[in-house]
Design a protein around this motif. Structure first.
Motif, PDB file in Angstrom:
ATOM      1  N   VAL A   1       0.930  -1.093   0.145  1.00  0.00           N
ATOM      2  CA  VAL A   1      -0.007  -0.052  -0.189  1.00  0.00           C
ATOM      3  C   VAL A   1       0.975   1.191  -0.008  1.00  0.00           C
ATOM      4  CG1 VAL A   1      -2.023  -0.840   1.109  1.00  0.00           C
ATOM      5  CG2 VAL A   1      -0.043  -0.106   2.655  1.00  0.00           C
ATOM      6  N   LYS A   2       0.127   2.413  -0.485  1.00  0.00           N
ATOM      7  CA  LYS A   2       1.082   3.623  -0.423  1.00  0.00           C
ATOM      8  C   LYS A   2       0.418   4.376   0.666  1.00  0.00           C
ATOM      9  CE  LYS A   2       1.258   5.653  -4.522  1.00  0.00           C
ATOM     10  NZ  LYS A   2       1.039   6.578  -5.690  1.00  0.00           N
ATOM     11  N   ILE A   3       1.277   5.030   1.452  1.00  0.00           N
ATOM     12  CA  ILE A   3       0.928   5.633   2.916  1.00  0.00           C
ATOM     13  C   ILE A   3       1.281   7.117   3.022  1.00  0.00           C
ATOM     14  CG2 ILE A   3       1.278   5.643   5.240  1.00  0.00           C
ATOM     15  CD1 ILE A   3       0.535   2.907   5.431  1.00  0.00           C
ATOM     16  N   TRP A   4       0.347   7.912   3.499  1.00  0.00           N
ATOM     17  CA  TRP A   4       0.588   9.417   3.509  1.00  0.00           C
ATOM     18  C   TRP A   4       0.732   9.594   4.821  1.00  0.00           C
ATOM     19  CZ3 TRP A   4      -0.004  13.688   0.211  1.00  0.00           C
ATOM     20  CH2 TRP A   4      -0.207  14.753   0.685  1.00  0.00           C
ATOM     21  N   ILE A   5       2.061  10.288   5.225  1.00  0.00           N
ATOM     22  CA  ILE A   5       2.191  10.660   6.510  1.00  0.00           C
ATOM     23  C   ILE A   5       1.671  12.198   6.707  1.00  0.00           C
ATOM     24  CG2 ILE A   5       4.151  11.242   8.256  1.00  0.00           C
ATOM     25  CD1 ILE A   5       5.896   9.327   6.541  1.00  0.00           C
ATOM     26  N   GLU A   6       1.033  12.272   7.741  1.00  0.00           N
ATOM     27  CA  GLU A   6       0.063  13.542   8.067  1.00  0.00           C
ATOM     28  C   GLU A   6       0.623  14.384   8.934  1.00  0.00           C
ATOM     29  OE1 GLU A   6      -2.767  14.576   6.310  1.00  0.00           O
ATOM     30  OE2 GLU A   6      -2.735  16.331   7.807  1.00  0.00           O
TER      31      GLU A   6
ATOM     32  N   LEU B   1      16.588   2.523   5.167  1.00  0.00           N
ATOM     33  CA  LEU B   1      15.115   2.127   5.262  1.00  0.00           C
ATOM     34  C   LEU B   1      15.022   0.573   4.459  1.00  0.00           C
ATOM     35  CD1 LEU B   1      12.298   2.303   6.607  1.00  0.00           C
ATOM     36  CD2 LEU B   1      11.747   4.198   4.836  1.00  0.00           C
ATOM     37  N   GLU B   2      14.851  -0.250   5.005  1.00  0.00           N
ATOM     38  CA  GLU B   2      14.865  -1.693   4.288  1.00  0.00           C
ATOM     39  C   GLU B   2      13.340  -2.369   3.844  1.00  0.00           C
ATOM     40  OE1 GLU B   2      17.389  -4.349   6.248  1.00  0.00           O
ATOM     41  OE2 GLU B   2      19.031  -2.718   6.395  1.00  0.00           O
ATOM     42  N   GLU B   3      12.554  -1.935   4.744  1.00  0.00           N
ATOM     43  CA  GLU B   3      11.281  -2.708   4.710  1.00  0.00           C
ATOM     44  C   GLU B   3      10.258  -1.789   5.627  1.00  0.00           C
ATOM     45  OE1 GLU B   3      11.777  -6.727   4.925  1.00  0.00           O
ATOM     46  OE2 GLU B   3       9.823  -6.912   4.925  1.00  0.00           O
ATOM     47  N   CYS B   4       8.949  -1.745   5.142  1.00  0.00           N
ATOM     48  CA  CYS B   4       7.922  -1.052   6.220  1.00  0.00           C
ATOM     49  C   CYS B   4       6.766  -2.110   5.979  1.00  0.00           C
ATOM     50  CB  CYS B   4       8.088   0.391   5.741  1.00  0.00           C
ATOM     51  SG  CYS B   4       6.482   1.252   6.522  1.00  0.00           S
ATOM     52  N   TRP B   5       6.006  -2.311   6.989  1.00  0.00           N
ATOM     53  CA  TRP B   5       4.840  -2.875   6.886  1.00  0.00           C
ATOM     54  C   TRP B   5       3.748  -2.462   8.112  1.00  0.00           C
ATOM     55  CZ3 TRP B   5       8.891  -4.960   8.779  1.00  0.00           C
ATOM     56  CH2 TRP B   5       9.067  -5.836   9.875  1.00  0.00           C
ATOM     57  N   GLY B   6       2.621  -2.700   8.082  1.00  0.00           N
ATOM     58  CA  GLY B   6       1.483  -2.424   8.836  1.00  0.00           C
ATOM     59  C   GLY B   6       1.058  -3.718   9.490  1.00  0.00           C
ATOM     60  N   SER B   7       0.457  -3.788  10.860  1.00  0.00           N
ATOM     61  CA  SER B   7      -0.036  -5.054  11.350  1.00  0.00           C
ATOM     62  C   SER B   7      -1.387  -4.614  12.074  1.00  0.00           C
ATOM     63  CB  SER B   7       0.996  -5.416  12.400  1.00  0.00           C
ATOM     64  OG  SER B   7       0.925  -4.562  13.548  1.00  0.00           O
ATOM     65  N   GLY B   8      -2.351  -5.687  11.668  1.00  0.00           N
ATOM     66  CA  GLY B   8      -3.593  -5.440  12.419  1.00  0.00           C
ATOM     67  C   GLY B   8      -4.542  -6.545  12.086  1.00  0.00           C
ATOM     68  N   THR B   9      -5.444  -6.596  13.078  1.00  0.00           N
ATOM     69  CA  THR B   9      -6.232  -7.788  12.986  1.00  0.00           C
ATOM     70  C   THR B   9      -6.853  -8.039  11.490  1.00  0.00           C
ATOM     71  OG1 THR B   9      -6.894  -7.992  15.192  1.00  0.00           O
ATOM     72  CG2 THR B   9      -8.577  -8.998  13.758  1.00  0.00           C
ATOM     73  N   ALA B  10      -7.632  -6.897  10.952  1.00  0.00           N
ATOM     74  CA  ALA B  10      -8.322  -6.820   9.590  1.00  0.00           C
ATOM     75  C   ALA B  10      -7.119  -6.861   8.445  1.00  0.00           C
ATOM     76  CB  ALA B  10      -9.220  -5.740   9.472  1.00  0.00           C
TER      77      ALA B  10
ATOM     78  N   GLY C   1       4.655   0.014   0.416  1.00  0.00           N
ATOM     79  CA  GLY C   1       5.679   0.213  -0.762  1.00  0.00           C
ATOM     80  C   GLY C   1       6.071   1.631  -0.717  1.00  0.00           C
ATOM     81  N   HIS C   2       5.151   2.502  -0.571  1.00  0.00           N
ATOM     82  CA  HIS C   2       5.602   4.108  -0.613  1.00  0.00           C
ATOM     83  C   HIS C   2       5.257   4.806   0.641  1.00  0.00           C
ATOM     84  CE1 HIS C   2       6.054   2.922  -4.902  1.00  0.00           C
ATOM     85  NE2 HIS C   2       6.942   3.749  -4.958  1.00  0.00           N
ATOM     86  N   LEU C   3       5.899   5.762   1.043  1.00  0.00           N
ATOM     87  CA  LEU C   3       5.678   6.718   2.054  1.00  0.00           C
ATOM     88  C   LEU C   3       5.532   8.151   1.544  1.00  0.00           C
ATOM     89  CD1 LEU C   3       7.661   5.230   5.160  1.00  0.00           C
ATOM     90  CD2 LEU C   3       5.115   5.245   5.036  1.00  0.00           C
TER      91      LEU C   3
ATOM     92  N   VAL D   1       8.586  11.437  -1.617  1.00  0.00           N
ATOM     93  CA  VAL D   1       8.133  10.496  -1.955  1.00  0.00           C
ATOM     94  C   VAL D   1       9.200   9.496  -1.609  1.00  0.00           C
ATOM     95  CG1 VAL D   1       7.092   8.726  -3.541  1.00  0.00           C
ATOM     96  CG2 VAL D   1       6.378  11.346  -3.356  1.00  0.00           C
ATOM     97  N   MET D   2       8.930   8.484  -0.573  1.00  0.00           N
ATOM     98  CA  MET D   2       9.866   7.363  -0.389  1.00  0.00           C
ATOM     99  C   MET D   2       9.612   6.193  -0.700  1.00  0.00           C
ATOM    100  SD  MET D   2      10.559   8.577   3.735  1.00  0.00           S
ATOM    101  CE  MET D   2       9.074   9.377   3.856  1.00  0.00           C
ATOM    102  N   GLN D   3      10.241   5.619  -1.874  1.00  0.00           N
ATOM    103  CA  GLN D   3       9.811   4.203  -2.167  1.00  0.00           C
ATOM    104  C   GLN D   3      10.848   2.947  -1.247  1.00  0.00           C
ATOM    105  OE1 GLN D   3       9.810   2.745  -6.362  1.00  0.00           O
ATOM    106  NE2 GLN D   3      11.458   1.099  -5.752  1.00  0.00           N
ATOM    107  N   ILE D   4      10.056   2.199  -0.677  1.00  0.00           N
ATOM    108  CA  ILE D   4      10.625   1.256   0.117  1.00  0.00           C
ATOM    109  C   ILE D   4      11.304   0.065  -0.574  1.00  0.00           C
ATOM    110  CG2 ILE D   4      10.328   0.187   2.390  1.00  0.00           C
ATOM    111  CD1 ILE D   4       9.047   2.892   2.419  1.00  0.00           C
ATOM    112  N   GLY D   5      12.515   0.013  -0.254  1.00  0.00           N
ATOM    113  CA  GLY D   5      13.051  -1.329  -1.295  1.00  0.00           C
ATOM    114  C   GLY D   5      12.909  -1.236  -2.800  1.00  0.00           C
TER     115      GLY D   5
END
Ligand code: COI
Length: 356
Positions: free
Chosen positions: A176-181, A294-303, A310-312, A318-322
């Motif tokens: 997913v692509k994530i926006w830092i607010e 910054l080698e990797e980024c992921w989110g964790s949650g029940t749903a 992939g991008h922040l 704009v940061m592409q991860i790996g």
């Protein structure tokens, strides 16, 4: 523990076909669990009824001041026919932490677990078995006093509903692509950020719309005081791999203590990885992305389970991860967590609870 009365439906609904596109949280099963609270009787009258609309006074306090708590859990059907819940004790404990913060009376843990198991057992034929699917469980409490003054309600309704669901994000395991607010904030220290309650989610909508307009699917929140430190995504907690170490924001009172977050930390440590729970500034993140640390980024949650990022984007950076794809730790965590949840991997950690 109180006895649960069971009233089964005379008109079962048609279940989704195998292979059907379920989406997330759109389909509901045949039954629901209910229990009420009054000061005289405490939590009472636990029962299973056919799934139905509920009737409330327009003055019910939940509509006016948002006194409500919710949880999210999942049930899975294993290949050998067992039905498993994942760490329900953790969700029940968190529900009561939220209840305490929200001035809602705590729910007896044994009634909560018994109601959950019974409901899942009654509607077990609704558990989907296609890859990436599960029976999503939504327990929630609402304040029901018909009253417009601001104070805790005296009466409450506790309900559990079930929803056969696929991936939370339409993209599935695709990054997913994530926006830092840095303008809106989700929660502040001393507020209700660590409670699971609707108010935290409505607070996120405006920024989510802004992020969507920019082509980003989720918002990563900064702390509400200095607007400098990474907190969480709202629908999930966040992890980074920086210079070989797994790093995640420490719990500080404004971050939801995720059950999948705790499981990721335990698993990474059991694989011999260094895991740091600490403050991470957005500047550190931008620097790490620029230097290649910054080698990797992921989110964790029940749903969301494990959702690779992939991008922040922060301001104009704009940061592409790996390579923008799924990183090896994210993939291993996804395979391990879902493997344990679905009974494909041996549960050496004792995380699953068998319903049937
Ligand atoms: C969950 O992960 O279960 C949640 O409650 C998050 C929600 C936004 C779907």
């Amino acid at each position: 523990m109180q006895e649960i009365k069971v009233h089964l439906t005379a008109a079962p609904k048609e279940k989704p076909q195998k292979g059907a596109k379920l989406g997330f949280g759109k389909i509901f099963t045949d039954h629901m669990y209910l229990m009420e609270y009054s000061p005289e009787k405490g939590w009472h009258d636990p029962r299973i009824e056919p799934y139905h609309a509920i009737s409330l006074e327009p003055s019910a306090m939940v509509f006016h001041y948002g006194q409500e708590m919710f949880e999210g859990m999942k049930a899975y059907r294993t290949e050998d026919g067992r039905v498993l819940l994942f760490r329900p004790d953790k969700n029940i404990a968190r529900a009561n932490n939220s209840n305490r913060r929200l001035c809602i009376p705590e729910i007896p843990e044994d009634d909560f677990l018994a109601g959950l198991k019974k409901l899942v057992e009654v509607d077990q034929d609704w558990i989907p078995t296609d890859p990436g699917t599960s029976l999503y469980i939504r327990p929630f409490v609402i304040a029901t006093d018909p009253f417009l003054g601001v104070r805790p309600s005296d009466t409450y309704l506790f309900i559990i509903i079930l929803s056969p669901s696929g991936a939370y994000y339409e993209s599935g395991l695709d990054p997913v692509k994530i926006w830092i607010e840095d303008d809106y904030v989700r929660a502040v220290r001393g507020g209700i950020g660590e409670a699971k309650t609707g108010g935290n989610y409505v607070a996120s909508l405006k920024a989510q719309m802004k992020a969507h307009d920019e082509g980003y699917s989720q918002v990563l929140w900064l702390d509400g005081v200095e607007r400098k430190y990474i907190e969480e995504v709202g629908a999930m907690n966040i992890f980074f791999k920086i210079n070989g170490k797994v790093v995640t924001p420490m719990l500080n009172g404004s971050i939801l203590p995720g059950v999948t977050r705790a499981s990721c930390i335990d698993l990474c440590k059991s694989w011999g990885m260094d895991v740091e729970e600490r403050r991470i500034s957005v500047d550190e993140l931008v620097e790490a992305a620029k230097s290649g640390a910054l080698e990797e980024c992921w989110g964790s949650g029940t749903a969301a389970v494990i959702s690779p990022v992939g991008h922040l984007r922060f301001e104009d950076t704009v940061m592409q991860i790996g390579n923008g794809g799924i990183g090896p730790v994210s993939q291993k965590l996804y395979d391990t967590v879902t493997g344990i949840q679905t009974g494909k991997l041996e549960d050496t950690l004792g995380w699953t609870v068998q319903v049937k």
